[in-house]
Design a protein around this motif. Structure first.
Motif, short mmCIF file in Angstrom:
data_model
loop_
_atom_site.label_atom_id
_atom_site.label_comp_id
_atom_site.label_asym_id
_atom_site.label_seq_id
_atom_site.Cartn_x
_atom_site.Cartn_y
_atom_site.Cartn_z
N ASP A 1 0.85 -1.19 0.00
CA ASP A 1 0.00 0.00 0.00
C ASP A 1 0.89 1.24 0.00
N GLU A 2 0.72 2.07 -0.99
CA GLU A 2 1.54 3.28 -1.11
C GLU A 2 0.69 4.53 -0.88
N THR A 3 -0.30 4.45 -0.02
CA THR A 3 -1.16 5.58 0.25
C THR A 3 -0.34 6.71 0.88
N ALA A 4 -0.40 7.86 0.25
CA ALA A 4 0.36 9.01 0.75
C ALA A 4 -0.38 9.66 1.91
N ILE A 5 0.37 10.22 2.82
CA ILE A 5 -0.19 11.00 3.91
C ILE A 5 -0.32 12.43 3.40
N VAL A 6 -1.52 12.97 3.49
CA VAL A 6 -1.76 14.35 3.06
C VAL A 6 -2.01 15.19 4.30
N LEU A 7 -1.30 16.30 4.38
CA LEU A 7 -1.50 17.27 5.43
C LEU A 7 -1.99 18.56 4.78
N TYR A 8 -2.56 19.44 5.57
CA TYR A 8 -3.03 20.72 5.06
C TYR A 8 -2.24 21.84 5.73
N ILE A 9 -1.67 22.70 4.91
CA ILE A 9 -0.90 23.83 5.42
C ILE A 9 -1.67 25.10 5.09
N ALA A 10 -1.73 25.99 6.07
CA ALA A 10 -2.52 27.21 5.92
C ALA A 10 -1.87 28.34 6.72
N PRO A 11 -2.27 29.57 6.43
CA PRO A 11 -1.77 30.67 7.25
C PRO A 11 -2.17 30.45 8.71
N GLN B 1 -20.25 26.05 11.65
CA GLN B 1 -21.31 26.23 12.64
C GLN B 1 -21.48 27.69 13.04
N GLN B 2 -20.54 28.53 12.62
CA GLN B 2 -20.64 29.96 12.90
C GLN B 2 -21.59 30.60 11.90
N PRO B 3 -22.21 31.70 12.28
CA PRO B 3 -23.14 32.34 11.35
C PRO B 3 -22.41 32.88 10.11
N SER B 4 -22.85 32.46 8.95
CA SER B 4 -22.19 32.89 7.71
C SER B 4 -22.48 34.35 7.40
N THR B 5 -23.37 34.96 8.16
CA THR B 5 -23.66 36.38 7.97
C THR B 5 -22.68 37.26 8.74
N ALA B 6 -21.90 36.65 9.64
CA ALA B 6 -20.93 37.43 10.42
C ALA B 6 -19.74 37.79 9.53
N LYS B 7 -19.48 39.07 9.43
CA LYS B 7 -18.43 39.58 8.54
C LYS B 7 -17.06 38.99 8.86
N ASP B 8 -16.72 38.89 10.16
CA ASP B 8 -15.40 38.37 10.53
C ASP B 8 -15.26 36.89 10.20
N VAL B 9 -16.34 36.13 10.31
CA VAL B 9 -16.30 34.70 9.96
C VAL B 9 -16.08 34.54 8.45
N ARG B 10 -16.80 35.33 7.67
CA ARG B 10 -16.62 35.27 6.20
C ARG B 10 -15.20 35.66 5.81
N ALA B 11 -14.69 36.72 6.40
CA ALA B 11 -13.34 37.20 6.06
C ALA B 11 -12.29 36.16 6.43
N PHE B 12 -12.40 35.63 7.65
CA PHE B 12 -11.43 34.62 8.07
C PHE B 12 -11.49 33.41 7.16
N SER B 13 -12.69 32.92 6.90
CA SER B 13 -12.85 31.73 6.06
C SER B 13 -12.26 31.94 4.68
N ARG B 14 -12.53 33.08 4.08
CA ARG B 14 -12.00 33.37 2.75
C ARG B 14 -10.48 33.40 2.74
N LEU B 15 -9.91 34.14 3.69
CA LEU B 15 -8.44 34.26 3.73
C LEU B 15 -7.77 32.95 4.08
#
Length: 144
Positions: A35-45, A68-82
């Motif tokens: 089995d040669e399944t690669a380990i995938v990690l996620y790198i982010a700011p 689970q956070q309100p998608s109408t909250a400006k800071d949640v949208r900004a953080f998620s996008r960035l």
């Protein structure tokens, strides 16, 4: 899985960084022969000028928490996008290394050496200078 410890690591010319065996062992799954399944990690700011490195499980949990956070909250949208727009999946190669995306390496001011630290459910990658400055600035308040 609980990730702890601090490791100084070299970064080669191809922006590859070795993941400590202790970390690799904690998020690798048993493989069947051939089995040669690669380990995938996620790198982010990350925060404070670092990068965050997640297992797929911990990255998914973070995404679920943000969902689970309100998608109408400006800071949640900004953080998620960035955050999610700059996050990338990276494979751990046979030598236990990942290749840092150039844009993220630049964002974290990484060059020839880095500090890789375990922070409970993720790893953080810091430039040595930023890590030293951060620890000096925050150690005084540790007991608080």
């Amino acid at each position: 899985m609980l990730l702890t410890g601090t490791f100084k690591r070299s970064i080669d010319d191809k922006l590859r960084l070795a993941i400590p065996k202790r970390f690799r062992d904690s998020f690798s799954t048993p493989k069947t022969e051939g089995d040669e399944t690669a380990i995938v990690l996620y790198i982010a700011p990350g925060t404070d000028g670092s990068l965050s490195l997640f297992t797929e499980e911990s990255f998914t949990q973070l995404a679920d928490q943000l969902g689970q956070q309100p998608s109408t909250a400006k800071d949640v949208r900004a953080f998620s996008r960035l955050f999610f727009s700059r996050a990338e999946g990276v494979e751990v190669d046979k030598q236990g290394r990942i290749r840092l995306p150039a844009e993220l390496a630049k964002l974290a001011a990484l060059s020839k050496e880095a500090m890789l630290i375990g922070v409970r459910d993720r790893m953080e990658i810091w430039s040595v200078e930023r890590w030293e400055n951060y620890t000096k600035a925050t150690e005084e308040d540790y007991d608080q």
